[in-house]
Design a protein around this motif. Sequence first.
Motif, PDB file in Angstrom:
ATOM      1  N   PRO A 120     -41.748  24.991 -21.604  1.00 40.99           N
ATOM      2  CA  PRO A 120     -42.811  25.962 -21.324  1.00 40.99           C
ATOM      3  C   PRO A 120     -43.323  25.940 -19.889  1.00 40.99           C
ATOM      4  N   SER A 121     -42.920  24.948 -19.095  1.00 38.50           N
ATOM      5  CA  SER A 121     -43.461  24.824 -17.742  1.00 38.50           C
ATOM      6  C   SER A 121     -42.347  24.497 -16.758  1.00 38.50           C
ATOM      7  N   GLU A 122     -42.682  24.588 -15.462  1.00 40.59           N
ATOM      8  CA  GLU A 122     -41.734  24.209 -14.420  1.00 40.59           C
ATOM      9  C   GLU A 122     -41.342  22.742 -14.554  1.00 40.59           C
ATOM     10  N   PHE A 123     -42.286  21.923 -14.993  1.00 42.67           N
ATOM     11  CA  PHE A 123     -42.004  20.502 -15.176  1.00 42.67           C
ATOM     12  C   PHE A 123     -40.874  20.302 -16.181  1.00 42.67           C
ATOM     13  N   SER A 124     -41.029  20.831 -17.382  1.00 37.10           N
ATOM     14  CA  SER A 124     -40.022  20.595 -18.420  1.00 37.10           C
ATOM     15  C   SER A 124     -38.726  21.342 -18.137  1.00 37.10           C
ATOM     16  N   LYS A 265     -51.790  21.714 -19.064  1.00 41.74           N
ATOM     17  CA  LYS A 265     -52.190  22.450 -20.268  1.00 41.74           C
ATOM     18  C   LYS A 265     -50.961  22.953 -21.015  1.00 41.74           C
ATOM     19  N   GLN A 266     -49.974  23.470 -20.283  1.00 40.80           N
ATOM     20  CA  GLN A 266     -48.750  23.949 -20.932  1.00 40.80           C
ATOM     21  C   GLN A 266     -48.031  22.820 -21.658  1.00 40.80           C
ATOM     22  N   GLU A 267     -47.996  21.653 -21.035  1.00 41.18           N
ATOM     23  CA  GLU A 267     -47.335  20.514 -21.666  1.00 41.18           C
ATOM     24  C   GLU A 267     -48.150  19.982 -22.838  1.00 41.18           C
ATOM     25  N   MET A 268     -49.477  20.035 -22.736  1.00 36.08           N
ATOM     26  CA  MET A 268     -50.330  19.574 -23.831  1.00 36.08           C
ATOM     27  C   MET A 268     -50.147  20.435 -25.073  1.00 36.08           C
ATOM     28  N   VAL A 269     -50.017  21.731 -24.882  1.00 39.00           N
ATOM     29  CA  VAL A 269     -49.825  22.634 -26.014  1.00 39.00           C
ATOM     30  C   VAL A 269     -48.505  22.326 -26.707  1.00 39.00           C
ATOM     31  N   ARG A 270     -47.479  22.002 -25.933  1.00 38.16           N
ATOM     32  CA  ARG A 270     -46.176  21.670 -26.504  1.00 38.16           C
ATOM     33  C   ARG A 270     -46.226  20.358 -27.268  1.00 38.16           C
TER      34      ARG A 270
END
Length: 430
Positions: A120-124, A265-270
Motif C-alpha cells: 500500500p505504500s512506497e515503503f512496501s 499510517k498506510q503501513e499501520m492499516v495493513r
Amino acid sequence: MKILLLGATGLIGSSILAKLLSAGHSVVAVSRRANVRRQFSQAQWVSLDLRAVDSPQQWLSHLEGVDAVINCAGVLGGSGSDSTDAAHHKGPATLFAACEQAGVKRVVHFSAVGVDRQTPSEFSRSKAEGDAALKATALDWVILRPSVVVGRRAYGGSALFRGLAALPMLPRFEDAGELQIVQLDDVVATAVFFLEPRAPARVELEIVGPRRLTFNEVVAIYRKWLGWRPAQLVDFPDWLIDGMYRLGDFLAWLGWRTPIRSIAKQEMVRGAIGDPAPWTNMTGITPQALEAALMAEPADVREKWFARVYALKPLIFAVTALFWISTALVSFGPGWDIGLGLLYEGGLSGPIVPLAVIAGATSDLIIGVAIAFRRTSKIALVAALVLSFVYLILGTILVPRLWRDPLGPMLKIWSVMVLNVVSLAIVDDR
C-alpha cells in the motif's frame, strides 16, 4: 567469517554487528552515518550512500574476501520515492549483482512482513521490488520478513510504543491492523543462524511474534510494564488524526525522525501479521511473546523518564524554536520602539541603535529557524546559549534596572537557557 553488513547503524543492523564482533567474525560495516563507529571500532567501516550507488563495480572492492552479506538497510520514509527505491531496491540490486561477480554466494536480506501480499505504500512496494531483484539472482539467498521489531533498546517502534504509553489519554487506532510484535533478540539469532554453511538457502520466512495484538493492546502492555494504570481511550475526530500524520510529514521534511507520518499510517492499516511456524520449524527459534519479554526485564526509572521525555520532545523543540522566532517577529514589529528605547536608555545613540535591534532580531530569527531543522538544531542550540549570555551581560551593563522589573525579563532568561540545555541533552534521536 568475513561478513559485509549493510545498514550497520540501524536497530537490527547494529545489534547484528555487535553479535558478530563478539563471536570473533570480521565485519565490513556499511552505513551513511558514522556516530556508532567509536562503539564498534573493531569493524571495518565503509561510508556509502545507496542513493549514489548505480553500478556493481562500486561494491567490488568492499567484497574482497567476504564470505557472506547481510542487508539490513531500510527507511520508513525518506525525501521522496527515489530515496526509498535507492534504499530498498536499486542500491541493494547493485550489491546483489556485485556478489555474483565477486563469487559471494550467501546473502541474508531483510525485507518486511506482508510485502509479498500487499504493497500500500512506497515503503512496501520498494521492499517487494528489492526482494524480487534478489530472487532473480543465482545466489544462495535468504529473505527474512520481520514484523514490528522491538527490544530493550528504545529505538523506532519500541520508542514510539513507550512514548505513547506515557500519555494518560490515547486515541483509538481502530483502523490499524493487527501486529505480531517480534523481539530483536530473536531476529538477530535468525540472521546468525543463516550464516552457517549448512543453513538452508533460497528461502523466504516471516519473522513474527506468537500473538496477534491490536495497536492499543501493544501500548497497554508497555504501559503495564512501566507500572502505570491503563490509559483512557478517546475517540478523536478523523480530521485531528489526519492532522497528526500531516504534522509528522512536516517534521520529517524538517529532518526529524518521526514514526507518525502518512506512510506509517498506510503501513499501520495493513498491519504486520504472518505465520511463525515455518520460521520456528526451520531454525528452532521459538518467538517470545511481548509480555514475557518485557516482564523478564522489569522497567526502572530510566524507562519512565525516557517514555515521558519522548512524548514531550516534539513540544520542547517546538516551544524552543517558536520562542526565538517570536522574539524576532516582536522585535521587528510591535516591540521595535521598546527595543530602541532600552538602547537609548543605556546611553547608546545614532544609527548604531536601530542596527543593533535589527542585528539582534535577525540573530533570533536565524537561530529559531535553525533549531527547527534537525540538521542544524544542535549548533543552533549552542548559538542560542551563547546569545542568551550576551543578552544577559549587555542587559546588565546597559539597563541594570531590568533586574528589578516585576515581570523579571532578566530572571526569565535563565529559564530559556535551561530549556536550551534540555533540548541539547535530548536532540539525539538514536
